[in-house]
Scaffold this active site. Sequence first.
Site, mmCIF file in Angstrom:
data_model
loop_
_atom_site.group_PDB
_atom_site.id
_atom_site.type_symbol
_atom_site.label_atom_id
_atom_site.label_comp_id
_atom_site.label_asym_id
_atom_site.label_seq_id
_atom_site.Cartn_x
_atom_site.Cartn_y
_atom_site.Cartn_z
ATOM 1 N N CYS A 1 23.997 -14.829 -32.701
ATOM 2 C CA CYS A 1 23.721 -14.763 -31.255
ATOM 3 C C CYS A 1 22.856 -16.043 -30.888
ATOM 4 O O CYS A 1 22.076 -16.533 -31.450
ATOM 5 C CB CYS A 1 22.763 -13.481 -31.030
ATOM 6 S SG CYS A 1 23.605 -11.881 -31.062
ATOM 7 N N MET B 1 23.683 -7.648 -26.426
ATOM 8 C CA MET B 1 23.047 -7.480 -27.815
ATOM 9 C C MET B 1 21.643 -7.265 -27.674
ATOM 10 O O MET B 1 20.957 -6.468 -28.670
ATOM 11 C CB MET B 1 23.291 -8.713 -28.889
ATOM 12 C CG MET B 1 24.814 -8.876 -29.050
ATOM 13 S SD MET B 1 25.689 -7.384 -29.906
ATOM 14 C CE MET B 1 24.730 -7.117 -31.181
ATOM 15 N N ASP C 1 8.949 5.593 -36.771
ATOM 16 C CA ASP C 1 7.920 5.458 -37.673
ATOM 17 C C ASP C 1 6.604 5.825 -37.097
ATOM 18 O O ASP C 1 5.869 6.447 -38.065
ATOM 19 C CB ASP C 1 7.591 3.765 -37.591
ATOM 20 C CG ASP C 1 6.387 3.392 -38.551
ATOM 21 O OD1 ASP C 1 6.399 3.666 -39.682
ATOM 22 O OD2 ASP C 1 5.516 2.891 -37.946
#
Length: 150
Positions: free
Chosen positions: A69, A104, A119
């Site tokens: 990228c 992306m 989390d």
Amino acid sequence: MIDFDGNMINISRKDVVARKATAVGRIYLRKETITAIKNNQVKKGNVIEISRAVGTMYAKNTFLQIPYCHNIPIEGVDVDFSLGENYVEVTCSTTTSYKTGIEMEAINCVNGALLNIWDMVKYLEKDETGNYPETRIEGVHVIKKTKSQE
């Protein structure tokens, strides 16, 4: 992008174009966990605001996580959250004026926010064996990508 020789695509001859991409994804959670998020009762803090910051950070660091990228100038990151009965949906829109797309970064933003949610609430999601029978991330995809000549 990479070329057929496994090298990063050379975009130096491409025109600078205004670009925007929007991605979405969901994390499915227990109803009690959704209530804790809504009432800001999660031990680690405000799940939505912290996940917004994490998503933004992930968007900005995409080029460090995905080797081919390009490091593109990110001009805007908008991270929105929608809470359903048993899920949190994250939508991320990213903008740039550059020579290559920004999808992306939008996908990475969504993934980062969703991972952070997991989390922060995992202690609420574990069953008696320490597993997560109801917790899952699904449907991460680009819903819109645009570009227009400046």
